[in-house]
Enzyme design. Sequence first.
Site, mmCIF file in Angstrom:
data_model
loop_
_atom_site.group_PDB
_atom_site.id
_atom_site.type_symbol
_atom_site.label_atom_id
_atom_site.label_comp_id
_atom_site.label_asym_id
_atom_site.label_seq_id
_atom_site.Cartn_x
_atom_site.Cartn_y
_atom_site.Cartn_z
ATOM 1 C CG ASP A 64 -2.341 -0.432 0.864
ATOM 2 O OD1 ASP A 64 -2.886 0.095 -0.123
ATOM 3 O OD2 ASP A 64 -2.887 -1.293 1.557
ATOM 4 C CG ASP A 123 -3.968 -7.724 0.590
ATOM 5 O OD1 ASP A 123 -3.236 -7.116 -0.217
ATOM 6 O OD2 ASP A 123 -3.829 -7.651 1.818
#
Length: 698
Positions: free
Chosen positions: A439, A608
């Site tokens: 991220d 993910d």
Amino acid sequence: MSTKIDRAGIQIDAPLAEFLETEVLTPLGRDVSAFWTGFAKLLADFAPRNRALLEKREDLQVQIDAWHKERRGKPLDQSEYQAFLREIGYLIPEPADFQIGTENVDPEIATMAGPQLVVPVLNARFLLNAANARWGSLYDAFYGTDALDAPPARPGGYDEQRGAAVIKRGREFLDSALPLVDQSWADIEGDHDGKLQDESQYVGKTEKGLLFVNNGLHIEVVFDPDSPIGKTDKAGIADINCEAALTTICDCEDSVAAVDGEDKLLAYTNWLGVIRGDLEESFEKGGQTLTRKLAGDKTYTAPDGSEHSLMGRSLLFVRNVGHLMTNPAITLADGGEVPEGIMDAVFTSAIGAIDVEGHAKYGNSRHGSIYIVKPKMHGPEECAFTNDLFNAVEDLLSLSRHTIKVGVMDEERRTSANLGACIEAVKDRIVFINTGFLDRTGDEIHTSMESGPMIRKAEMKTSEWLAAYEARNVGIGLRHGLSGKAQIGKGMWAAPDLMGQMMVEKIGHLRAGANTAWVPSPTAATLHALHYHQENVFEHQQGLGDVPGLDKLLNVPLAAGTNWSEEELTEELDNNCQGLLGYVVRWIDQGVGCSKVPDINDVGLMEDRATLRISSQHLANWLHHGVVTRGQVLDALKRMAAKVDAQNAGDPFYEPLLENPDGAAMTAAKELIFKGVEQPSGYTEPLLHAWRLKKKAS
């Protein structure tokens, strides 16, 4: 689609309202009408603040984009750059020296060091496996993985040669963690043979054997000469059980595909089940129906004859969603959807109160705390908003102040650059900071999108900004007193089949000062636990504390002057497109938010939304700056669709991408790339949610 009912002027999916009223509020003894009135007021207060924070994110990004456009092609001058970031409020002054004041923290978080699992809350079986991963069989972990340096097990039942290698490796571990006086564990011949060099390591007897402790973690040596393994062992040792996953994050965010009230109801139901202690899941395996349920505590008799117990389950966090998304499960008085992060805060905390107020079968926190991980916050102002929100939730639920603890994910650039101030904003409830490479890289690319083309994705791992980011997270955490009060964590080992490589590399997280780090499975937790016997993290932390400056952290990873070959461009495109498609097709078509997805080399990796964010943003960046063309990206998507289809050929529920080139999954994948520049902070959720809702509706 569920029918909505009115509660204090807000419209909520009827099954969700009924669940909260009957399964949570009534057992808690709360006035249901007063709750909904209070919740409606909380939403009226906090939803506009939530929107304003998102608008500020966009305003800052517009100003940063304009600044980079004006200077494109010129070297980045850090003094000029940082002065600009301070002028617009992206950087704020460092706070005066302070120490966190968090109280009532469980030892698994504050004073113990060990592995941490992250598990999708929508999958009850996985959730139970993770909660039960507090204890793991070292023999099973070695026998079934490549962490054991020995030939693989021969098919057709138990391989005695492999088993002997497992036992030998187990004895080596015991010699290291529990050394004996003038003797090896390989030489002992019974549970009364051998004397510890440090007799304080012996804790007592369990039902199965002897219990020891090392570096704060327990080891149970199982003596059973009548068992299949024990009867071949001269000491009668049948297994070594290691205390493994001290904590588990039950994830409502990046590892799930939850887009509406139906999905959220399942998430909250499963969270209630593990908190209340009655979650069960039955499944077929080997022609038999098996039922998984939560493990009980482990009891033992101390040397003085007193009886004690140890937690049989991992201490549970719940990860709420961030500030960005809304959810159609609840409609506000003004007609807008509820901010999903606010809904999560209220619902998961209300469920957590079941534990705090003594209505759980086993109990989670022995110190009366509710542990919530809050991801994707941008800077101190958003952290302060979360602190205010948790204050309001505590008041709504009649909980004592700071009952709700917070874990801050340091995964956005503005948080990294202002980490001390972010910690200060939640200083009396913080129990966790954690780095997230994927991220953080996605935000690195998006924030500096207009500055130029970025280096290749794999090169990010050795870039200066990333090294500074990881070191700053630990150093700033230690500076403000997290050691002994909170977790300083490191990110996920993404390859669950490569345990041998994990055992070589992941010990680096401990040496860097992390008292927890993420692992992808209970087996990985058992193996990673060995690292915490090998290294005393809290001793390492005492020798750390240097904090790299902002010059290194804010060094944008530009590929200035790079001239990639066609082969290199194709390789990068294929790698990004394959990972993106492999994840998106399961998310959109099957509602699977996290799974082991084969990479371009057919190595299974845990994917993910964070992995999707970096792939999509990297492709968008190269496309935006003309490194690759739209046609080249489309060609790569077509090539990789064929590969992903082949990799999923054995899945009866899989819908081939090449047979559905205009379907929801392929269209979503294209939009993630071609609309990547305009996505808020480069997040994938808005497009994923929109296309998943369309898929569910069809």
